[in-house]
Design a protein around this motif. Structure first.
Motif, short mmCIF file in Angstrom:
data_model
loop_
_atom_site.label_atom_id
_atom_site.label_comp_id
_atom_site.label_asym_id
_atom_site.label_seq_id
_atom_site.Cartn_x
_atom_site.Cartn_y
_atom_site.Cartn_z
N THR A 268 -0.74 -0.49 -4.50
CA THR A 268 -2.17 -0.12 -4.53
C THR A 268 -2.04 0.81 -3.54
N GLU A 269 -3.30 1.50 -3.63
CA GLU A 269 -3.67 2.62 -2.58
C GLU A 269 -3.72 2.15 -1.09
N ALA A 270 -2.85 3.04 -0.19
CA ALA A 270 -2.85 2.41 1.17
C ALA A 270 -4.38 2.57 1.77
N THR A 271 -4.53 1.82 2.87
CA THR A 271 -5.78 1.71 3.58
C THR A 271 -5.52 2.16 4.96
N ASN A 272 -4.23 2.33 5.40
CA ASN A 272 -3.81 2.15 6.76
C ASN A 272 -3.62 3.60 7.19
N GLY B 292 0.74 -1.28 -0.19
CA GLY B 292 -0.02 -0.09 0.07
C GLY B 292 0.94 1.26 0.10
N VAL B 293 0.72 2.26 -0.81
CA VAL B 293 1.39 3.28 -1.10
C VAL B 293 0.60 4.51 -1.03
N VAL B 294 1.37 5.55 -0.45
CA VAL B 294 0.56 6.99 -0.36
C VAL B 294 1.42 7.93 -1.28
N THR B 295 0.73 8.54 -2.34
CA THR B 295 1.34 9.58 -3.09
C THR B 295 1.59 10.96 -2.47
#
Length: 385
Positions: free
Chosen positions: A360-364, A38-41
């Protein structure tokens, strides 16, 4: 017995076929997919740099009430702990002696004035000498000074409040003897609205702030004074904002800090002198700050903050960071990350630098507005998960 060679050949052929079949199956097995992370842009955003500093409140003005003449206290004319106005009478000292002195001075002035006026006519007629006339004039002037002094002493028997504010307890009662020049104050008046808040800041932090302002990385939050908010001893927020008035021109050699003074309105007298508070100073504004979630920031064995990001080819890269303070659940990044970087916050335990991943987009990571920043040594929960 003649069929044994044929059986042996058949068994060998079957075994060979089985081995070839196993090899084909192993060769046909699909490769494992890249791990999912999970990643954050990261995006730049405007951020107001806020420093939280300890401090104490102090009265805006303090006046110690002392007698200017000797005498016995006849009356106390105020309520202890109440509010008084400038010019309000607080005490009455016995004026009998001073009133008698005043009457004597008035009589003496009438006599000397009569003599000097008569001598003025006689000196023109040369009936008295110039010396005698000058002596008469001097005596009249001395009488005028004595009268003025006697009037002042009579006025000083009434002790007035020099400033408006809240008066404390009285150290004298009716019948007490007071003296001009005594060291003990009769009472103390403190002006509580507005009120001062004195805070201390490290000289190192002050120098760093000035460098960032001079370099243009920060813009001033105000023209002449910085806005200040206040947190009280019980953790509640003071409802009114203050402003920074001045800073000391020297550094305390014992603590390595400078004193900053802010002034706050205090109409309800919520703030009392001597209270311990924490002040949040708005030092400057970073128009393009990079804020990284704490979940994506860890530390190596040397304690240096690091982060893993996904590169253009979806391969993991290790970055060493410079992060001096937290902003709520985020780190304020000074160096090591830039806008557009894809910071890994989920799945860190399954990847290492150089590995190809499926981002993918992070959820945490919760999307929240930035909270006031704190220095790194005071931040709680600074390490990422």
């Amino acid at each position: 017995m003649q069929f044994k060679p044929a059986v042996t050949a058949l068994v060998t052929a079957v075994a060979l076929a089985s081995l070839l079949s196993g090899c084909k199956k192993e060769e046909a097995a699909p490769a494992a997919p890249p791990p999912q992370v999970g990643v954050v842009t990261l995006q730049p955003q405007a951020f107001t740099l806020t420093s939280e500093l300890p401090g104490r409140t102090s009265a805006f003005r303090v006046a110690e009430v002392r007698p200017q003449v000797n005498g016995i206290i006849l009356k106390r004319l105020f309520k202890e702990g109440g509010d008084v106005k400038a010019g309000q009478q607080l005490y009455q000292i016995d004026p009998a002696v001073y009133e008698a002195t005043l009457k004597s001075a008035e009589a003496n002035l009438r006599s000397t004035k009569s003599i000097s006026d008569r001598y003025k006519q006689l000196v023109d007629e040369q009936a008295v000498s110039r010396q005698e006339y000058d002596t008469a004039v001097s005596n009249r002037m001395e009488s005028e000074a004595s009268l003025q002094s006697a009037q002042i002493n009579v006025r000083y028997t009434k002790v007035y409040a020099p400033i408006s504010g809240r008066i404390g307890r009285s150290s004298v009662t009716e019948g007490a003897l007071v003296n001009n020049g005594q060291t003990d104050a009769m009472a103390t008046i403190q002006q509580l609205d507005p009120i001062y808040v004195d805070v201390t800041q490290s000289s190192v932090e002050l120098l760093e702030l000035r460098r960032e302002l001079e370099s243009g990385r920060l813009q001033k939050s105000g023209e002449n004074s910085a806005a200040v908010k206040l947190t009280l001893e019980d953790g509640s927020q003071y409802k009114l904002d203050g402003k920074l008035e001045f800073s000391e021109v020297s550094v305390d050699p014992t603590t390595g800090s400078v004193t900053l003074r802010a002034v706050f309105p205090n109409p309800d007298h919520t703030l009392l002198p001597g209270m311990f508070v924490r002040a949040q100073l708005q030092a400057g504004v970073n128009a393009a700050a990079i804020l990284a979630p704490q979940q994506g920031v860890t530390r190596d064995l040397k304690g240096t903050p690091t982060a893993l990001v996904v590169g253009a080819d979806n391969k993991v890269e290790l970055r060493q960071l410079k992060a001096s303070r937290t902003v709520g659940s985020q780190w304020l990044i000074e160096d090591g990350l830039k806008a557009g970087d894809r910071l890994i916050t989920e799945g860190l335990q399954y990847v290492r630098p150089g590995v190809q991943v499926n981002p993918t987009e992070a959820t945490n990571v919760a999307k929240k507005n930035p909270a006031p920043a704190q220095p790194a040594d005071k931040a709680a929960g600074g390490k990422g998960e």
